[in-house]
Each structure stands twice: as structure tokens, then as C-alpha cells.
Design a protein around this motif. Structure first.
Motif, PDB file in Angstrom:
ATOM      1  N   UNK A 141       0.844  -1.187   0.000  1.00  0.00           N
ATOM      2  CA  UNK A 141       0.000   0.000   0.000  1.00  0.00           C
ATOM      3  C   UNK A 141       0.882   1.240   0.000  1.00  0.00           C
ATOM      4  N   UNK A 142       0.315   2.340  -0.412  1.00  0.00           N
ATOM      5  CA  UNK A 142       1.033   3.604  -0.366  1.00  0.00           C
ATOM      6  C   UNK A 142       0.318   4.560   0.575  1.00  0.00           C
ATOM      7  N   UNK A 143       1.068   5.495   1.126  1.00  0.00           N
ATOM      8  CA  UNK A 143       0.499   6.521   1.997  1.00  0.00           C
ATOM      9  C   UNK A 143       1.352   7.770   1.888  1.00  0.00           C
ATOM     10  N   UNK A 144       0.690   8.930   1.819  1.00  0.00           N
ATOM     11  CA  UNK A 144       1.463  10.157   1.830  1.00  0.00           C
ATOM     12  C   UNK A 144       1.923  10.432   3.259  1.00  0.00           C
ATOM     13  N   UNK A 145       3.012  11.152   3.381  1.00  0.00           N
ATOM     14  CA  UNK A 145       3.671  11.349   4.661  1.00  0.00           C
ATOM     15  C   UNK A 145       3.147  12.593   5.378  1.00  0.00           C
ATOM     16  N   UNK A 227      10.218  -0.262   2.938  1.00  0.00           N
ATOM     17  CA  UNK A 227       9.484   0.963   2.653  1.00  0.00           C
ATOM     18  C   UNK A 227      10.291   1.748   1.626  1.00  0.00           C
ATOM     19  N   UNK A 228       9.617   2.206   0.583  1.00  0.00           N
ATOM     20  CA  UNK A 228      10.303   2.869  -0.517  1.00  0.00           C
ATOM     21  C   UNK A 228       9.695   4.241  -0.789  1.00  0.00           C
ATOM     22  N   UNK A 229      10.519   5.113  -1.343  1.00  0.00           N
ATOM     23  CA  UNK A 229       9.982   6.311  -1.979  1.00  0.00           C
ATOM     24  C   UNK A 229       9.140   5.803  -3.150  1.00  0.00           C
ATOM     25  N   UNK A 230       7.836   6.030  -3.075  1.00  0.00           N
ATOM     26  CA  UNK A 230       6.881   5.299  -3.914  1.00  0.00           C
ATOM     27  C   UNK A 230       7.188   5.386  -5.398  1.00  0.00           C
ATOM     28  N   UNK A 231       6.984   4.252  -6.062  1.00  0.00           N
ATOM     29  CA  UNK A 231       7.229   4.036  -7.495  1.00  0.00           C
ATOM     30  C   UNK A 231       8.711   3.972  -7.841  1.00  0.00           C
ATOM     31  N   UNK A 232       9.562   3.892  -6.809  1.00  0.00           N
ATOM     32  CA  UNK A 232      10.994   3.686  -7.007  1.00  0.00           C
ATOM     33  C   UNK A 232      11.444   2.599  -6.041  1.00  0.00           C
ATOM     34  N   UNK A 233      12.730   2.280  -6.113  1.00  0.00           N
ATOM     35  CA  UNK A 233      13.346   1.391  -5.120  1.00  0.00           C
ATOM     36  C   UNK A 233      14.238   2.185  -4.177  1.00  0.00           C
ATOM     37  N   UNK A 235      15.360   4.619  -0.986  1.00  0.00           N
ATOM     38  CA  UNK A 235      15.039   4.697   0.434  1.00  0.00           C
ATOM     39  C   UNK A 235      14.197   5.942   0.719  1.00  0.00           C
ATOM     40  N   UNK A 236      13.464   5.887   1.815  1.00  0.00           N
ATOM     41  CA  UNK A 236      12.644   7.008   2.255  1.00  0.00           C
ATOM     42  C   UNK A 236      13.538   8.081   2.870  1.00  0.00           C
ATOM     43  N   UNK A 237      13.231   9.345   2.590  1.00  0.00           N
ATOM     44  CA  UNK A 237      13.968  10.461   3.182  1.00  0.00           C
ATOM     45  C   UNK A 237      12.998  11.361   3.937  1.00  0.00           C
ATOM     46  N   UNK A 238      13.534  12.383   4.587  1.00  0.00           N
ATOM     47  CA  UNK A 238      12.705  13.302   5.368  1.00  0.00           C
ATOM     48  C   UNK A 238      11.741  14.078   4.487  1.00  0.00           C
ATOM     49  N   UNK A 239      12.042  14.202   3.211  1.00  0.00           N
ATOM     50  CA  UNK A 239      11.185  14.965   2.304  1.00  0.00           C
ATOM     51  C   UNK A 239      10.414  14.071   1.331  1.00  0.00           C
ATOM     52  N   UNK A 240      10.330  12.785   1.640  1.00  0.00           N
ATOM     53  CA  UNK A 240       9.536  11.879   0.801  1.00  0.00           C
ATOM     54  C   UNK A 240       8.062  12.257   0.884  1.00  0.00           C
ATOM     55  N   UNK A 241       7.437  12.377  -0.278  1.00  0.00           N
ATOM     56  CA  UNK A 241       6.021  12.753  -0.337  1.00  0.00           C
ATOM     57  C   UNK A 241       5.119  11.546  -0.102  1.00  0.00           C
ATOM     58  N   UNK A 242       5.459  10.418  -0.720  1.00  0.00           N
ATOM     59  CA  UNK A 242       4.617   9.224  -0.656  1.00  0.00           C
ATOM     60  C   UNK A 242       5.497   8.000  -0.434  1.00  0.00           C
ATOM     61  N   UNK A 243       5.109   7.165   0.522  1.00  0.00           N
ATOM     62  CA  UNK A 243       5.856   5.942   0.837  1.00  0.00           C
ATOM     63  C   UNK A 243       5.052   4.735   0.359  1.00  0.00           C
ATOM     64  N   UNK A 244       5.748   3.805  -0.255  1.00  0.00           N
ATOM     65  CA  UNK A 244       5.161   2.494  -0.579  1.00  0.00           C
ATOM     66  C   UNK A 244       5.632   1.519   0.486  1.00  0.00           C
ATOM     67  N   UNK A 245       4.689   0.879   1.144  1.00  0.00           N
ATOM     68  CA  UNK A 245       4.993  -0.077   2.210  1.00  0.00           C
ATOM     69  C   UNK A 245       4.731  -1.491   1.693  1.00  0.00           C
ATOM     70  N   UNK A 246       5.693  -2.364   1.897  1.00  0.00           N
ATOM     71  CA  UNK A 246       5.527  -3.779   1.566  1.00  0.00           C
ATOM     72  C   UNK A 246       5.661  -4.555   2.864  1.00  0.00           C
ATOM     73  N   UNK A 247       4.579  -5.200   3.283  1.00  0.00           N
ATOM     74  CA  UNK A 247       4.553  -5.924   4.543  1.00  0.00           C
ATOM     75  C   UNK A 247       4.165  -7.382   4.306  1.00  0.00           C
ATOM     76  N   UNK A 248       4.679  -8.263   5.162  1.00  0.00           N
ATOM     77  CA  UNK A 248       4.409  -9.693   5.052  1.00  0.00           C
ATOM     78  C   UNK A 248       3.613 -10.173   6.255  1.00  0.00           C
ATOM     79  N   UNK A 249       2.557 -10.928   5.980  1.00  0.00           N
ATOM     80  CA  UNK A 249       1.747 -11.516   7.053  1.00  0.00           C
ATOM     81  C   UNK A 249       2.585 -12.528   7.799  1.00  0.00           C
ATOM     82  N   UNK A 250       2.672 -12.363   9.107  1.00  0.00           N
ATOM     83  CA  UNK A 250       3.499 -13.252   9.939  1.00  0.00           C
ATOM     84  C   UNK A 250       2.945 -14.670   9.938  1.00  0.00           C
TER      85      UNK A 250
END
Length: 250
Positions: A141-145, A227-233, A235-250
Motif C-alpha cells: 500500500x502507499x500513503x502520503x507522509x 518501505x520505498x519512496x513510492x514508485x521507485x526502489x 530509500x525514504x527520506x525526510x522529504x519523501x512525499x509518498x511511501x510504498x509499504x511492503x509488509x508480510x503476514x506473519x
């Protein structure tokens, strides 16, 4: 949220709002491949007019798509018919998701997560997604910061004029509630009359930090893969607008 999108549904695709979700389809496939995951079944959440759900289905996935707006789902069903896609459509709130069965993967695009304005609702939604994923299943999923909501949105007004519509966006931010408000006016030309119809809505978003999202995911039964700067690979920075989160069900 359903009433919010009922009027907007009729112009959602005309104003280009589906383009981002279509870009996320290719991005999802890239991240799944990097993770060694080959899902056969997919739960597509906050599916809107169904562009991503239809694209996934036409790439061979068994897709169940969920949205809270019946107006959006009506357009999604029509789109699936036009494109010959088989999708199971359901009208439900992500916080109360109850479908029966589990899926290999889940997706939720275009900052739909940011409409969950309190942390309790964020965690509740994650818990319901986890309940519908098989162990090891991936949730993208993605979310804006908070930076995006507080700074990039700020207190700005933006005007855009196209051939068939005009748009006025007025943004504001409440630092105490940590919630941004985006007041939207669309003036859309009606094909049969040439007159312009006005659609007015206010969208509220909460920007969550990476730490807050990770904590909520872990409490709900997920491990954060990346977690990525969305639509790229990148890393997230302090000024990232949108983060793409990839999570795995335990």
C-alpha cells in the motif's frame, strides 16, 4: 467516505485519477518479483473505479476488489465488462472487512490509507487485512507522509484548466490534529449540453510517519519487508512525499 466519493465517481476517470493506480500495478509486480512472491489471488482494497483490479485480473490473478462507495463500484463493474475481466466486487469498509477465505496478496493504492484519521482506525484496518491474508502473504500500500500533508499541501491553492474540466484545489493543515484538508471544486463539461457541472468535496488526510505505520503493522500481525519512496526502489527520506509499504503476514 462512501458519500464523499459518490458525486466524484462520475468524473473520477475523466479527470485522470486512475492513472496512478495503473502505474502501481506494474510497480506491485516488480516488488513481488523482487520478494520472490508469485500471488495467484489478490485482495484489492479501496478499488475505486476498478482500474487496478481490472488490470490485475487481466494479468491472470483471481481478484476480489473492495470499495466503500457503491457509485464507484458501479463504474468498476462496467469497466470490467468492457475489458473482459473477471473480478469479484464487494462493498465494504476496510476497517470492518469480512469476506471469508484468505488471499496470497493485498493491495491498497492512492493514499486511501490516509483517510483513516486516527491511529486506532489504521490498526483496525491492518488487522482486518491480516485476517484475510494467508501466512506469508504480502500487503502493498502507499500513503502520503506527514511532510506531504503539512508542507507539500501546506496552505496552497492550485488551479488547473483542461479542455473538458477545470479544477480548484485549496489545501490547509491543522498541526494539532495532524490532519490536512483538501477542498476540491471540479467544473466538468456535460457532453449533451455544453454546460459545466460543479462538484465540491472536502478530503481529509492524516500523514503517518514510517515509525507509526511500522508499529501499527507489527501490532496487526505483519512484518515490514521494506518501505520505498513510492514508485521507485529508493530509500525514504525526510522529504519523501509518498511511501510504498511492503509488509508480510506473519
Amino acid at each position: 467516505m462512501s458519500a464523499l466519493y459518490d458525486a466524484y465517481a462520475s468524473v473520477y476517470d475523466r479527470t485522470g485519477q486512475s492513472r496512478f493506480s495503473l502505474r502501481m500495478v506494474s510497480y506491485a509486480r516488480e516488488l513481488w518479483e523482487l520478494s520472490g512472491h508469485e500471488p495467484q489471488s489478490l485482495l484489492e482494497l479501496a478499488c475505486g473505479t476498478g482500474s487496478a483490479a481490472v488490470a490485475f485480473a487481466n494479468r491472470g490473478l483471481a481478484v476480489t476488489a473492495v470499495d466503500q462507495s457503491e457509485a464507484m463500484l458501479a463504474l468498476a463493474r462496467a469497466k470490467a465488462t468492457r475489458w473482459g475481466a473477471e473480478v469479484r466486487w464487494r462493498c465494504q469498509d476496510i476497517r470492518e472487512l469480512a469476506l471469508g477465505g484468505t488471499f496470497d496478496a493485498a493491495t491498497c493504492f492512492y493514499d486511501s490509507i490516509n483517510y483513516l484519521l486516527v491511529p486506532e482506525d489504521l490498526e483496525k484496518a491492518f488487522e482486518r487485512v491480516a485476517a484475510h491474508l494467508a501466512p506469508g502473504g504480502l500487503f502493498l500500500f502507499d500513503a502520503i507522509t506527514e511532510y506531504a500533508v503539512s508542507t507539500a499541501w501546506g496552505n496552497e491553492t492550485e488551479v488547473k484548466v483542461e479542455d473538458a474540466y477545470a479544477r480548484i484545489w485549496r489545501a490547509s493543515y491543522d498541526p494539532h490534529k495532524r490532519i490536512g484538508a483538501l477542498k476540491v471544486d471540479y467544473f466538468v463539461e456535460e457532453a449533451d449540453t455544453g454546460l459545466y457541472r460543479r462538484i465540491r468535496e472536502t478530503h481529509h488526510h492524516r500523514g503517518y510517519s514510517l515509525f507509526e505505520v511500522r508499529e501499527a503493522l507489527e501490532r496487526a500481525g505483519f512484518d515490514l519487508v521494506n518501505a520505498y519512496d513510492c514508485l521507485t526502489l529508493n530509500a525514504v527520506s525526510a522529504s519523501t512525499y509518498r511511501i510504498a509499504y511492503l509488509a508480510r503476514r506473519s
